[in-house]
Design a protein around this motif. Structure first.
Motif, short mmCIF file in Angstrom:
data_model
loop_
_atom_site.label_atom_id
_atom_site.label_comp_id
_atom_site.label_asym_id
_atom_site.label_seq_id
_atom_site.Cartn_x
_atom_site.Cartn_y
_atom_site.Cartn_z
N ALA A 346 31.34 -10.50 2.09
CA ALA A 346 30.87 -9.56 1.08
C ALA A 346 31.02 -10.21 -0.31
O ALA A 346 32.13 -10.52 -0.74
N ASP A 347 29.91 -10.38 -1.01
CA ASP A 347 29.90 -11.14 -2.26
C ASP A 347 30.18 -10.32 -3.51
O ASP A 347 30.46 -10.89 -4.57
N ASP A 348 30.11 -9.01 -3.43
CA ASP A 348 30.20 -8.20 -4.65
C ASP A 348 31.51 -8.46 -5.40
O ASP A 348 31.51 -8.54 -6.64
N PHE A 349 32.61 -8.58 -4.69
CA PHE A 349 33.91 -8.81 -5.33
C PHE A 349 33.87 -10.11 -6.13
O PHE A 349 34.29 -10.15 -7.30
N HIS A 350 33.34 -11.17 -5.53
CA HIS A 350 33.24 -12.45 -6.25
C HIS A 350 32.42 -12.29 -7.53
O HIS A 350 32.81 -12.77 -8.60
N HIS A 351 31.27 -11.64 -7.41
CA HIS A 351 30.38 -11.53 -8.57
C HIS A 351 31.04 -10.71 -9.69
O HIS A 351 30.88 -11.03 -10.88
N GLN A 352 31.76 -9.68 -9.30
CA GLN A 352 32.45 -8.89 -10.32
C GLN A 352 33.54 -9.69 -11.01
O GLN A 352 33.70 -9.62 -12.23
N VAL A 353 34.30 -10.46 -10.23
CA VAL A 353 35.37 -11.27 -10.82
C VAL A 353 34.79 -12.30 -11.78
O VAL A 353 35.32 -12.51 -12.89
N ARG A 354 33.68 -12.94 -11.41
CA ARG A 354 33.05 -13.93 -12.29
C ARG A 354 32.57 -13.27 -13.58
O ARG A 354 32.72 -13.83 -14.67
N ASN A 355 32.00 -12.08 -13.47
CA ASN A 355 31.51 -11.40 -14.67
C ASN A 355 32.67 -11.00 -15.58
O ASN A 355 32.62 -11.21 -16.80
N LEU A 356 33.71 -10.43 -14.99
CA LEU A 356 34.83 -9.94 -15.79
C LEU A 356 35.61 -11.07 -16.44
O LEU A 356 36.01 -10.96 -17.60
N THR A 357 35.81 -12.18 -15.71
CA THR A 357 36.67 -13.24 -16.21
C THR A 357 35.91 -14.34 -16.95
O THR A 357 36.42 -14.90 -17.93
N ALA A 358 34.70 -14.69 -16.49
CA ALA A 358 33.97 -15.81 -17.08
C ALA A 358 32.70 -15.38 -17.80
O ALA A 358 32.04 -16.20 -18.45
N GLY A 359 32.32 -14.11 -17.66
CA GLY A 359 31.16 -13.59 -18.38
C GLY A 359 29.83 -13.90 -17.74
O GLY A 359 28.78 -13.74 -18.38
N ASP A 360 29.80 -14.34 -16.48
CA ASP A 360 28.53 -14.64 -15.82
C ASP A 360 27.64 -13.40 -15.81
O ASP A 360 28.07 -12.32 -15.37
N ASP A 361 26.38 -13.56 -16.26
CA ASP A 361 25.50 -12.39 -16.32
C ASP A 361 24.03 -12.74 -16.03
O ASP A 361 23.14 -11.95 -16.32
N LEU A 362 23.77 -13.92 -15.47
CA LEU A 362 22.41 -14.31 -15.15
C LEU A 362 22.13 -14.15 -13.66
O LEU A 362 23.04 -14.13 -12.84
N PHE A 363 20.85 -14.05 -13.32
CA PHE A 363 20.41 -13.93 -11.93
C PHE A 363 21.12 -12.75 -11.27
O PHE A 363 21.14 -11.66 -11.83
N TYR A 364 21.72 -12.95 -10.08
CA TYR A 364 22.32 -11.79 -9.41
C TYR A 364 23.55 -11.27 -10.13
O TYR A 364 23.97 -10.13 -9.92
N PHE A 365 24.13 -12.07 -11.03
CA PHE A 365 25.26 -11.57 -11.81
C PHE A 365 24.82 -10.48 -12.79
O PHE A 365 25.65 -9.71 -13.29
N ALA A 366 23.50 -10.40 -13.07
CA ALA A 366 23.01 -9.35 -13.96
C ALA A 366 23.28 -7.95 -13.40
O ALA A 366 23.34 -6.98 -14.16
N ASP A 367 23.43 -7.86 -12.08
CA ASP A 367 23.73 -6.57 -11.47
C ASP A 367 25.19 -6.19 -11.61
O ASP A 367 25.60 -5.12 -11.13
#
Length: 448
Positions: A346-367
């Motif tokens: 399940a990838d959602d946890f990874h994507h949330q951690v990247r957004n919260l800690t590193a600010g990733d917001d492109l491609f699927y991180f936009a969600d």
């Protein structure tokens, strides 16, 4: 009895010789080409294969043993091809296959009882990159290090033979052959045996949704692809078109082969969302059934990688014995009749951690923009974040409810090979955030 047991593919030692079997439904005839062996009893000859029905060709060769190298001639190509189900490619994917005796390895952990699913903590390992030597033997020497880390399972990235000498493993060519640059099949058996002796489970990443661009000769023998469906790699693997029964048999036999002959504890099924199948039962359900039949006394796990957040993958099979059809949004079918897999990455946890800690917001991180700690906590409670909400990257509603699913059915991480290797510079999370913040994210993962 499993498909693998009923009609095993490849070269199998039987009695005083070797039984060869290949699936080539569009060939008029097939010739077995013996290229000799490294021993004193080398044989070089051409032998006609015998039609065995349903597109299979067979030939028993008396007195032929391990080490023999062979190929198949389909009559129309300028050169014979290696066996699509060959157990070893000693000269690489373009060379002849070698007859292997899987029973020659003396297993030391016959009493291995496995690791309970709720206790699985994975270490993802690429054999070629894990040590300077890049071999099964060298990796085996580091198992104590892995145990001391606290992991309970090693997940090997794909080890099937690939073109060249360096590869992630996701360009599969020879699906049944451990790559020769890593070692021989017995070396992989030794690795699994030694891991079990350390109390570590071993999983294998397998790729059934596409073939690599070079050396994948199975497509020369049979229609492994269909234009009924498209995937990110082009035409889909043929799971529901003409001759699909043989394709399904090939891949399910492959799964059983790794689990039986190498005693892997489970398989990671790469990108199952690209295994498009409109038949009933679905290929994944059939695989789950066959694996369950083959291992009634000790669990073998099947864990999907899938970005749809679709619970029908892991819901139990229904009383009818056939999974219902999920709708186009990936929702579970009526009655939550599922395919019966054991878990899902399940990838959602990874994507949330990247957004919260590193600010990733492109491609699927936009969600996952403006992720909060509370949202991460909610994801850990229910397995994934998207349970039917609209996701802009998908352009539609994504996900299904996880109500009633146990937490151990979801595999989560803060880094993996995709999320590191697919970045332009291959940056790990440790390079993008401070070490204290990374330690905090790791703690959240470990105590989840």
């Amino acid at each position: 009895m499993s498909n693998f047991e009923k009609r095993p593919l490849g070269a199998l030692l039987t009695g005083d010789g070797t039984q060869f079997r290949v699936w080539a439904p569009v060939a008029d005839d097939v010739t077995l080409v013996l290229d000799g062996s490294e021993g004193d009893d080398a044989r070089s000859e051409r032998l006609d294969m015998e039609p065995a029905g349903a597109g299979y060709f067979e030939r028993f060769v008396d007195g032929l043993g391990p080490g023999t190298r062979y190929r198949f001639d389909l009559g129309e190509a300028p050169e014979p091809f290696p066996d699509p189900a060959g157990r070893f490619q000693p000269e690489g994917v373009h060379g002849p296959s070698e007859v292997i005796d899987p029973s020659s390895y003396d297993w030391q952990t016959a009493d291995w009882g496995g690791v309970a699913q709720e206790n699985l903590v994975f270490y993802e390992l690429h054999v070629g990159a894990f040590t300077p030597e890049g071999t099964f033997d060298a990796a085996r020497e580091k198992l104590g290090f892995l145990k001391d880390l606290g992991v309970t399972a090693v997940e090997l990235m794909p080890v099937g033979a690939f073109p060249g000498t360096r590869n992630w493993g996701y360009d599969p060519a020879a699906f049944f052959a451990p790559d020769h640059t890593y070692g021989r099949p017995a070396d992989l058996q030794h690795f699994v045996d030694a891991a079990h002796a350390e109390g570590l489970a071993v999983f294998l990443d397998v790729v059934y949704n596409h073939f690599g661009p070079d050396g994948a000769y199975a497509g020369a023998f049979a229609p492994f692809f269909t234009d009924k469906h498209e995937t990110p790699w082009g035409q889909a693997v043929n799971l529901d078109d003409t001759h699909s029964e043989g394709v399904r048999h090939f891949f399910i036999s492959n799964a059983l082969y790794w689990l039986e002959e190498f005693r892997f504890d489970g398989l990671r099924l790469d990108a199952t969302n690209a295994l498009v199948d409109d038949s009933d039962p679905h290929f994944l359900e059939e695989m789950a059934v066959r694996v369950g039949e083959a291992f009634p006394d000790q669990k073998r796990y099947l864990i999907a990688e899938d970005d749809r957040n679709a619970r029908h993958l892991i819901d139990p099979r229904g009383g009818s014995g056939k999974a219902g059809r999920p709708d186009e949004e990936g929702s579970p079918p009526e009655g939550r009749v599922g395919y019966g897999l054991d878990g899902v990455w399940a990838d959602d946890f990874h994507h949330q951690v990247r957004n919260l800690t590193a600010g990733d917001d492109l491609f699927y991180f936009a969600d996952f923009t403006d992720t909060t700690a509370a949202e991460i906590a909610e994801t850990l409670r229910r397995g994934w974040f998207y349970t039917g909400q609209y996701a802009s990257n998908f352009g539609k509603e994504r996900g299904t409810t996880t109500e009633g699913l146990a937490p151990e059915r979801f595999v989560v991480c803060i880094q993996n090979h995709d999320q590191v290797g697919n970045r332009p510079a291959g940056a790990r999370l440790t390079e993008d955030i401070s070490m204290p913040l990374y330690r905090a994210a790791t703690a959240v993962l470990l105590f989840a």
